[in-house]
Design an enzyme around this catalytic site. Structure first.
Site, PDB file in Angstrom:
ATOM      1  N   CYS A  49       0.903  -1.175   0.033  1.00 20.05           N
ATOM      2  CA  CYS A  49       0.123   0.061   0.064  1.00 20.05           C
ATOM      3  C   CYS A  49       0.927   1.261  -0.007  1.00 20.05           C
ATOM      4  O   CYS A  49       1.323   1.526  -0.853  1.00 20.05           O
ATOM      5  CB  CYS A  49      -1.011   0.107   1.151  1.00 20.05           C
ATOM      6  SG  CYS A  49      -2.378   0.928   0.894  1.00 20.05           S
ATOM      7  N   HIS A  97      -3.584  -5.533   1.332  1.00 22.21           N
ATOM      8  CA  HIS A  97      -2.823  -5.740   2.466  1.00 22.21           C
ATOM      9  C   HIS A  97      -2.629  -7.366   2.806  1.00 22.21           C
ATOM     10  O   HIS A  97      -3.703  -7.793   3.576  1.00 22.21           O
ATOM     11  CB  HIS A  97      -3.622  -5.236   3.690  1.00 22.21           C
ATOM     12  CG  HIS A  97      -3.549  -3.630   3.696  1.00 22.21           C
ATOM     13  ND1 HIS A  97      -2.355  -2.961   4.229  1.00 22.21           N
ATOM     14  CD2 HIS A  97      -4.095  -2.494   2.784  1.00 22.21           C
ATOM     15  CE1 HIS A  97      -2.461  -1.675   4.033  1.00 22.21           C
ATOM     16  NE2 HIS A  97      -3.352  -1.500   3.157  1.00 22.21           N
ATOM     17  N   GLU A 147      -0.903  -8.723   5.119  1.00 21.55           N
ATOM     18  CA  GLU A 147      -0.817  -8.786   6.825  1.00 21.55           C
ATOM     19  C   GLU A 147      -2.337  -8.677   7.371  1.00 21.55           C
ATOM     20  O   GLU A 147      -2.436  -9.090   8.525  1.00 21.55           O
ATOM     21  CB  GLU A 147       0.231  -7.621   7.297  1.00 21.55           C
ATOM     22  CG  GLU A 147      -0.658  -6.325   7.452  1.00 21.55           C
ATOM     23  CD  GLU A 147      -0.612  -5.387   6.047  1.00 21.55           C
ATOM     24  OE1 GLU A 147      -0.938  -4.333   6.081  1.00 21.55           O
ATOM     25  OE2 GLU A 147      -0.240  -6.068   4.925  1.00 21.55           O
TER      26      GLU A 147
END
Length: 226
Positions: A86, A194, A196
């Site tokens: 990002c 994302h 994560e």
């Protein structure tokens, strides 16, 4: 295996990334403040998401001139794996480590939703555990996530196999639905979604296993068995 998580003023996904690296995949991860250098024995570097410098001027452009970026560039030249997620992707683009530019979403709105990625290149340190065309359920959260390149650059990306991820459908108006790219050597990868936020079943309502393979690929690159 030492992984550095670079922190800028305004980073807000650094702790999420650190948690996934250390608690889920058991990397030896450390934070590195943007004003300091990176150690010579680092094995990988991750630039996390957030709003570095409040996205002033445009997303990532101020952070791209932070002192630590000189070390990131040196590490990139050595072939060490680097991942920008990002805002990290925006910083890699603004620093010249990746081609293209990230523009405001076609809707001009901040987007926070689940989408699907399609794997286009499985020869990077972060995709070697995928099959081509494999689908990854993953969230996006950005306001300037529309990847753009001109026609000549697009031809080069395709010729050199630098398109790593595409959205499965039109999400934000990105050129050719591109969601992630790599440098010519393949060791520097940037992606807008994302991972994560998608590797744990508790927070992934669809399937956490595909996103996990991004980090498992890095383990494989480092020679660590899962």
């Amino acid at each position: 295996m030492k992984v550095g998580v670079v922190v800028f003023p305004g980073s807000n996904c650094d702790r999420d990334m650190y948690h996934v690296l250390t608690d889920v995949f058991h990397f030896d991860a450390q934070y590195y403040w943007h004003e300091k250098g990176l150690p010579k024995n680092i094995d990988a570097v991750i630039l996390p998401g957030g709003f570095s410098y409040g996205d002033r001027l445009r997303a990532g452009v101020i952070a791209a001139h932070s002192p630590i970026i000189k070390d990131v560039k040196k590490i990139a030249e050595k072939g060490i794996p680097i991942l920008g997620v990002c805002n990290g992707f925006q910083i890699l683009v603004e620093s010249g480590l990746l081609p293209g530019v990230l523009l405001k979403n076609e809707s001009l709105n901040f987007m926070c939703e689940w989408t699907n990625l399609i794997v286009e290149n499985n020869n990077t340190p972060f995709t070697n555990q995928f099959k081509i065309n494999e689908k990854i359920p993953i969230p996006i959260a950005n306001g300037e996530g529309r990847y753009y390149v001109d026609d000549d650059t697009m031809k080069k990306l395709k010729k050199k196999n630098q398109i790593v991820f595409r959205y499965s459908e039109v999400v934000n108006g990105s050129s050719d639905r591109i969601a992630g790219v790599c440098n010519e050597d393949g060791n520097v990868v940037g992606m807008m979604p994302h991972p994560e936020r998608a590797v744990e079943s508790e927070i992934n309502p669809i399937d956490n296993k595909p996103s996990s393979r991004i980090f498992e690929s890095l383990l494989t690159t480092m020679g660590v068995s899962k």
